[in-house]
Design a protein around this motif. Structure first.
Motif, short mmCIF file in Angstrom:
data_model
loop_
_atom_site.label_atom_id
_atom_site.label_comp_id
_atom_site.label_asym_id
_atom_site.label_seq_id
_atom_site.Cartn_x
_atom_site.Cartn_y
_atom_site.Cartn_z
N PRO A 99 -25.38 29.93 5.72
CA PRO A 99 -25.69 29.13 6.14
C PRO A 99 -25.16 26.98 5.75
CG PRO A 99 -27.71 30.12 5.04
CD PRO A 99 -25.78 30.59 5.14
N HIS A 100 -26.10 26.43 6.57
CA HIS A 100 -24.84 25.11 6.10
C HIS A 100 -25.52 24.80 5.58
CE1 HIS A 100 -23.56 23.71 10.28
NE2 HIS A 100 -23.60 24.85 10.64
N GLY A 101 -24.96 23.82 4.06
CA GLY A 101 -25.18 23.43 2.95
C GLY A 101 -25.37 24.83 2.19
N CYS A 102 -24.57 25.72 2.25
CA CYS A 102 -24.75 26.92 0.92
C CYS A 102 -22.74 27.43 0.58
CB CYS A 102 -25.29 27.48 1.49
SG CYS A 102 -27.29 27.56 1.78
N TYR A 103 -22.47 27.89 0.18
CA TYR A 103 -21.51 28.32 -0.26
C TYR A 103 -21.26 29.79 -0.79
CZ TYR A 103 -21.90 27.38 -5.22
OH TYR A 103 -22.74 26.82 -6.06
N LEU A 104 -20.33 30.58 -1.07
CA LEU A 104 -20.52 31.84 -1.73
C LEU A 104 -19.60 31.45 -3.64
CD1 LEU A 104 -18.78 34.18 1.13
CD2 LEU A 104 -21.53 33.20 0.50
N GLN A 105 -20.68 32.15 -4.58
CA GLN A 105 -19.87 32.61 -5.76
C GLN A 105 -19.66 33.84 -5.44
OE1 GLN A 105 -22.29 31.16 -9.10
NE2 GLN A 105 -21.02 29.80 -8.46
N GLU A 106 -18.84 34.62 -5.65
CA GLU A 106 -18.59 35.82 -6.87
C GLU A 106 -19.35 36.08 -7.67
OE1 GLU A 106 -14.68 38.59 -8.73
OE2 GLU A 106 -14.83 36.55 -8.87
N LEU A 107 -20.28 36.97 -8.02
CA LEU A 107 -21.03 37.70 -8.52
C LEU A 107 -20.38 38.55 -9.41
CD1 LEU A 107 -24.12 38.38 -9.62
CD2 LEU A 107 -23.33 40.45 -7.90
N SER B 266 -13.00 40.81 -4.78
CA SER B 266 -14.32 41.69 -4.99
C SER B 266 -15.21 41.23 -4.17
CB SER B 266 -14.82 39.64 -5.56
OG SER B 266 -16.49 40.01 -5.52
N ASP B 267 -15.71 42.25 -3.98
CA ASP B 267 -17.26 42.54 -2.43
C ASP B 267 -18.24 42.28 -3.16
OD1 ASP B 267 -17.44 44.40 -3.95
OD2 ASP B 267 -17.36 46.29 -2.52
N ARG B 268 -18.68 41.77 -3.63
CA ARG B 268 -20.26 41.29 -4.10
C ARG B 268 -20.09 39.53 -3.66
NH1 ARG B 268 -22.51 44.14 -8.47
NH2 ARG B 268 -21.03 43.69 -9.90
N TRP B 269 -20.87 39.21 -3.57
CA TRP B 269 -20.81 37.50 -3.38
C TRP B 269 -22.50 37.07 -3.57
CZ3 TRP B 269 -16.95 34.72 -3.54
CH2 TRP B 269 -14.67 35.26 -3.43
N LEU B 270 -22.76 35.95 -3.87
CA LEU B 270 -24.42 34.89 -3.69
C LEU B 270 -23.94 33.48 -2.59
CD1 LEU B 270 -25.42 35.12 -7.39
CD2 LEU B 270 -25.89 36.95 -6.03
N VAL B 271 -24.76 33.79 -1.75
CA VAL B 271 -25.26 32.62 -0.89
C VAL B 271 -26.38 31.56 -2.31
CG1 VAL B 271 -25.85 32.15 1.20
CG2 VAL B 271 -24.93 33.92 1.10
N LYS B 272 -25.63 30.42 -1.64
CA LYS B 272 -26.12 29.47 -2.88
C LYS B 272 -25.95 28.22 -2.60
CE LYS B 272 -25.34 29.77 -7.20
NZ LYS B 272 -24.48 29.38 -8.96
N PRO B 273 -27.44 27.38 -2.71
CA PRO B 273 -26.80 26.21 -1.78
C PRO B 273 -26.23 24.87 -2.23
CG PRO B 273 -29.37 27.24 -2.51
CD PRO B 273 -28.56 27.81 -2.97
N LEU B 274 -25.41 23.92 -1.60
CA LEU B 274 -24.94 23.33 -2.55
C LEU B 274 -25.32 22.51 -3.25
CD1 LEU B 274 -22.16 22.10 0.23
CD2 LEU B 274 -21.68 23.42 -2.03
N TRP C 144 -24.93 38.36 -0.45
CA TRP C 144 -24.51 37.93 0.39
C TRP C 144 -23.66 39.35 1.28
CZ3 TRP C 144 -18.62 38.48 2.35
CH2 TRP C 144 -18.80 37.45 3.51
N ARG C 145 -24.09 39.29 2.61
CA ARG C 145 -23.53 40.66 3.51
C ARG C 145 -22.36 40.28 4.13
NH1 ARG C 145 -28.08 42.54 7.14
NH2 ARG C 145 -29.03 40.19 7.01
N PRO C 146 -21.52 40.48 4.13
CA PRO C 146 -20.33 40.17 4.86
C PRO C 146 -20.70 40.09 6.26
CG PRO C 146 -19.65 42.24 2.41
CD PRO C 146 -21.01 42.13 3.19
#
Length: 421
Positions: free
Chosen positions: A191-199, A165-173, A184-186
């Motif tokens: 940010p600290h306290g966040c993770y990536l989830q596939e869109l 996948s080339d599309r991701w979202l930045v989400k807070p934990l 998310w831009r590659p």
């Protein structure tokens, strides 16, 4: 369903408790509620306390838990955003029964990596997840591939193409309501306290259910509204739900939806030991539901289920938590209702001071009513509106018209004091 529980005093805590308190009061419980707003339209039998206005306290789970120490009750139940604060839940429960998921369950079910791996192990589809280790100084390459979001024992390089996948979202934990969720831009820092989830492309929705003893009974499937300008929202911010009928065909492969939702709820309930009412956000794509996030507490769409079916949601929650009893509820039959029912949160487009909102109390389809003269900063909720229509599209249009009426009521009441803060 089990025999009605005897009247007991229950303490409710969360960002907004009005809907849960309404349900609990109608079920015969004595209720004290602590939240951010202390809305004007709380049920007459509810003692409502606003953290800001009544307790001069910050709006946080920790502050609500501290305030609860001085309130005697038999039991406590919580709403958003206590799921992200297990220690506050533990504090809430001191000296009374906890009706809801305990801290150890919250820590597991709110770990996005663990949820993703657990569902994949049971053959349930979901988006890929990448969790950034707390000690990672390289913004572009290192991500945790461990089972826990809180530890990073195995680090490996990651690029957007590594999972297909080339599309991701930045989400807070510690996520909730779509706050701070963004694309998310590659190559950019996570940010600290966040993770990536596939869109995942598809129709956003949620399933609410009640669970006990590793079993689950699905109670409602709704379309989610997010980021809609008609309600003053943007981005991925949650702003409402519509509970459609089965004939509405809101979701692709609607006939398979009930089975897929039931499977999803049952797997999550069994794997994580959930109890009481819970919700799961999903994206429907084809005949599959992709689980996006588990909300292990009272969720916003539950009052739509209660309005549509007459089932006491808090009664079901209490019975599951105290006796392990689940209701007999046929979701497929309930979804054959004729009309769609929906709710939308109306957010302030600019900072305002409300007028005499007591007149709003006469309208049963305007809830979470602010107090007269209340200052509401831009981007904060003003109220919630409800509507019914023949289908989901017409229901959404009716909600937008009701929101327009609220904005018309607020027109000209911009508050320069709030605006310039």
């Amino acid at each position: 369903m089990a025999e009605p529980l005897p009247p007991r005093h229950v303490l409710l805590a969360g960002i907004s408790t009005r809907a849960m308190a309404d349900s609990a009061a109608r079920a015969g419980f004595a209720v004290t509620a602590i939240d951010a707003f202390g809305d004007l339209d709380q049920h007459a039998a509810v003692r409502s306390l606003s953290l800001r206005r009544d307790l001069d306290a910050p709006v946080s789970a920790a502050a609500a838990a501290r305030a609860a120490h001085g309130i005697a009750s038999d039991a406590v139940a919580y709403g958003s955003n206590f799921e992200n604060h297990p220690s506050a839940v533990r504090s809430l429960a001191v000296g009374r029964s906890l009706w809801g998921n305990p801290p150890e369950v919250l820590r597991r079910v709110r770990d996005p990596r663990l949820v993703s791996e657990t569902l994949a192990g049971r053959g349930v589809p979901g988006p890929a997840v990448r969790v950034r280790p707390v000690d990672d100084a390289d913004p572009s390459s290192a991500f945790s591939r461990t089972r826990s979001a809180s530890s990073a024992s195995s680090i490996s390089a990651f690029s957007a193409s590594s999972s297909g996948s080339d599309r991701w979202l930045v989400k807070p934990l510690a996520s909730g309501g779509g706050h701070r969720v963004r694309p998310w831009r590659p190559g950019t820092r996570i940010p600290h306290g966040c993770y990536l989830q596939e869109l995942v492309d598809g129709m956003s929705g949620s399933v609410v259910f009640v669970a006990a003893g590793g079993r689950a009974v699905p109670l409602g499937i709704s379309r989610q509204l997010a980021g809609e300008g008609a309600f003053g929202a943007s981005g991925y911010r949650y702003c409402g739900n519509i509970l459609p009928s089965a004939e509405d065909r809101v979701f692709p492969c609607d006939r398979a939806l009930v089975d897929a939702a039931g499977t999803l709820a049952s797997v999550v309930a069994a794997e994580f030991g959930l109890v009481g009412v819970n919700g799961i956000d999903f994206v429907a794509r084809g005949a599959s539901l992709y689980a996006i996030e588990v909300n292990p507490r009272w969720s916003a769409s539950m009052e739509l289920v209660e309005r549509a079916s007459g089932l006491s949601m808090f009664g079901a929650h209490a019975a599951a938590c105290t006796a392990g009893t689940l209701p007999i509820f046929d979701l497929a039959r309930e979804r054959r209702r004729v009309r769609a029912i929906g709710k939308a949160v109306v957010f302030a487009r600019r900072s305002v001071v409300t007028g005499d909102t007591r007149a709003w109390l006469a309208d049963p389809d305007v809830r979470d009513v602010p107090h007269p003269g209340e200052r509401i900063p831009a981007g904060r909720p003003v109220c919630t509106v409800f509507a019914e229509a023949d289908d989901a599209a017409a229901c959404r249009m009716a909600l937008a018209r009701r929101a327009d009426a609220v904005y018309a009521e607020l027109a000209g009441r911009e508050d320069s004091m709030v605006r310039t803060r």
